[in-house]
Enzyme design. Sequence first.
Site, PDB file in Angstrom:
ATOM      1  N   CYS A   1      -6.571  -0.961   1.818  1.00 42.79           N
ATOM      2  CA  CYS A   1      -6.046  -0.223   0.665  1.00 42.79           C
ATOM      3  C   CYS A   1      -5.066  -0.874  -0.105  1.00 42.79           C
ATOM      4  O   CYS A   1      -5.196  -0.638  -1.252  1.00 42.79           O
ATOM      5  CB  CYS A   1      -4.888   0.822   1.365  1.00 42.79           C
TER       6      CYS A   1
ATOM      7  N   CYS B   1      -2.209  -0.838   5.745  1.00 40.09           N
ATOM      8  CA  CYS B   1      -3.808  -0.767   5.767  1.00 40.09           C
ATOM      9  C   CYS B   1      -4.186  -1.819   4.522  1.00 40.09           C
ATOM     10  O   CYS B   1      -4.037  -1.911   3.509  1.00 40.09           O
ATOM     11  CB  CYS B   1      -4.110   0.660   5.083  1.00 40.09           C
TER      12      CYS B   1
END
Length: 109
Positions: free
Chosen positions: A32, A29
């Site tokens: 993230c 991600c």
Amino acid sequence: MIDVTRETFEQEVKQASKPVLVDFWGPRCGPCLALMPLVEELSTRFSEQLKVVKVNAQENRKLCVELKVLSLPTFLFFNRGQEQARLSGDIHADALQPWVEAQLGNLME
């Protein structure tokens, strides 16, 4: 920051003596990973008021299902064992700290 799993979630989050920010992230991600340095900074900055933990969503899918974490990144704010707030999806770095501050402020009211 502490890595939390489904097995340690109860103790580390629900039984915590102070509010907890839970960072659900994934190794693939991009957003993230981009937010991770800021989350680590928040962990240090608010260490007296807030416990910050992270959950690798890829390794803890059952926990994600149980908590209805449907997208990454997702941040859950817990106080006294209960989820108080949630922030997920397209999270900009400049929005995360004010959101955390607002959650902590809500506890003072």
